[in-house]
Motif scaffolding. Structure first.
Motif, PDB file in Angstrom:
ATOM      1  N   ALA A   1     -45.734  42.462 -88.748  1.00 42.89           N
ATOM      2  CA  ALA A   1     -44.611  42.357 -89.676  1.00 42.89           C
ATOM      3  C   ALA A   1     -44.358  40.908 -90.078  1.00 42.89           C
ATOM      4  O   ALA A   1     -44.127  40.609 -91.259  1.00 42.89           O
ATOM      5  N   VAL A   2     -44.406  40.008 -89.114  1.00 40.29           N
ATOM      6  CA  VAL A   2     -44.190  38.589 -89.407  1.00 40.29           C
ATOM      7  C   VAL A   2     -45.308  38.053 -90.291  1.00 40.29           C
ATOM      8  O   VAL A   2     -45.062  37.296 -91.243  1.00 40.29           O
ATOM      9  N   GLU A   3     -46.540  38.459 -90.015  1.00 42.60           N
ATOM     10  CA  GLU A   3     -47.672  38.025 -90.840  1.00 42.60           C
ATOM     11  C   GLU A   3     -47.552  38.552 -92.267  1.00 42.60           C
ATOM     12  O   GLU A   3     -48.031  37.916 -93.213  1.00 42.60           O
ATOM     13  N   GLN A   4     -46.908  39.714 -92.431  1.00 48.72           N
ATOM     14  CA  GLN A   4     -46.721  40.296 -93.768  1.00 48.72           C
ATOM     15  C   GLN A   4     -45.552  39.660 -94.510  1.00 48.72           C
ATOM     16  O   GLN A   4     -45.293  39.991 -95.668  1.00 48.72           O
ATOM     17  N   GLY A   5     -44.827  38.772 -93.838  1.00 54.77           N
ATOM     18  CA  GLY A   5     -43.758  38.041 -94.507  1.00 54.77           C
ATOM     19  C   GLY A   5     -42.370  38.614 -94.344  1.00 54.77           C
ATOM     20  O   GLY A   5     -41.480  38.326 -95.153  1.00 54.77           O
TER      21      GLY A   5
END
Length: 317
Positions: A64-68
């Motif tokens: 989720a964090v990598e997806q922004g």
């Protein structure tokens, strides 16, 4: 004659009240100072984005964090030996296939998640991943020190709430961590334990806001909450099949949507600095509907879908 006199006196008063209420609804800054928060989130990942990876795992949060994503949403429970773990359910049957409660098991004895887990708010869809371990809340804090997190507390467990608060204080996260609960007693305990944190509306407080809105008193009433989190009713019986039989009635859902999805209400709250998060939006048409109705943020099980939508429509905080 007397009744007519009363009517002549009352009508101007009611008319004046209505006009003032409507004006203040659109201009809340006249009576209320806008809330200033350390976070403003358009993109919220429900259970860590449980449609793309197994819910509440470190792998899901990382994805989720990598997806922004702008915020992680999660739930907490306490193990038998006193560790705060991240899990939606206290009983692990749905998540792991083992009919045990988290509170009855030590951390080292917690079972793994199933290899494939149905997405609660997207019926018929499943997620999987390499990580099947139940995560510690502390590990989430350590890995994502600056990420805003909404923590939902489902039970009025003073030990759990105190330990969650202690972890939040230890990692200096009070300004970016949100108390969330639909239960008033739980929220009261959360706020009593740590009053420095922002907090969301409970179910009763949300209903009260609706009532105040419809009778015109909302513009005059101070609100301590910082975030309103609520269902987008249109997902009921389409992507999400509710357990409550009354919510499976199409007319009931239509009425719920008509009553709750008021753009002027959401604009008023946003103008007061209160964020409005609608959930759980897993299809682009629902994401669009949520933003069109005035949501300041959308909660999703599919962070990549929401990121793509925000990018395509050039929406940003």
């Amino acid at each position: 004659m007397i009744s007519l006199l009363y009517l002549i006196l009352i009508l101007p008063i009611l008319g004046g009240y209505t006009l003032i209420s409507e004006y203040l609804l659109k201009n809340p800054h006249i009576l209320h100072r806008r809330k200033r928060m350390a976070f403003c989130c358009m993109h919220i990942s429900h259970r860590g984005g449980c449609g793309e990876k197994i819910e509440h795992t470190m792998e899901a949060f990382t994805n989720a964090v990598e997806q922004g994503t702008h915020m992680l949403e999660l739930d907490c429970h306490l193990t038998h030996d006193g560790h705060v773990v991240v899990s939606h359910d206290e009983n692990l049957l749905r998540e792991t296939g083992h009919n045990v409660t988290i509170s009855s098991v030590d951390l080292q004895d917690l079972p793994l998640y199933k290899e494939s887990l149905e997405v609660t708010f997207y019926a018929g869809h499943y997620s999987s991943g390499a990580d099947r371990s139940i995560a510690l809340l502390e590990d989430v804090f350590i890995k994502f020190p600056e990420m805003p997190i909404s923590i939902e507390i489902k039970e009025n467990n003073t030990q759990l709430i105190q330990k969650v608060s202690d972890l939040i204080k230890h990692y200096n996260r009070e300004h970016i961590t949100l108390w969330a609960s639909v239960k008033s007693k739980v929220m009261k305990t959360c706020r009593k334990t740590n009053s420095s944190m922002p907090y969301s509306f409970t179910l009763i407080r949300g209903v009260l806001v609706l009532l105040l809105y419809y009778i015109g008193l909302l513009p005059f009433v101070p609100l301590g909450e910082s975030v309103l989190q609520f269902y987008l009713p249109r997902i009921f019986n389409r992507t999400y099949i509710p357990e409550e039989s009354i919510l499976r009635n199409r007319l009931v859902v239509m009425l719920l949507e008509k009553i709750t999805m008021r753009k002027s209400l959401f604009k008023h709250l946003a103008a007061r600095g209160i964020q409005v998060h609608l959930f759980v939006c897993n299809e682009e048409e629902d994401i669009k509907a949520a933003f069109d109705i005035g949501a300041t943020g959308v909660m999703t099980d599919y962070p990549s879908v929401l990121s793509t939508y925000l990018s395509r429509h050039k929406l940003q905080i």
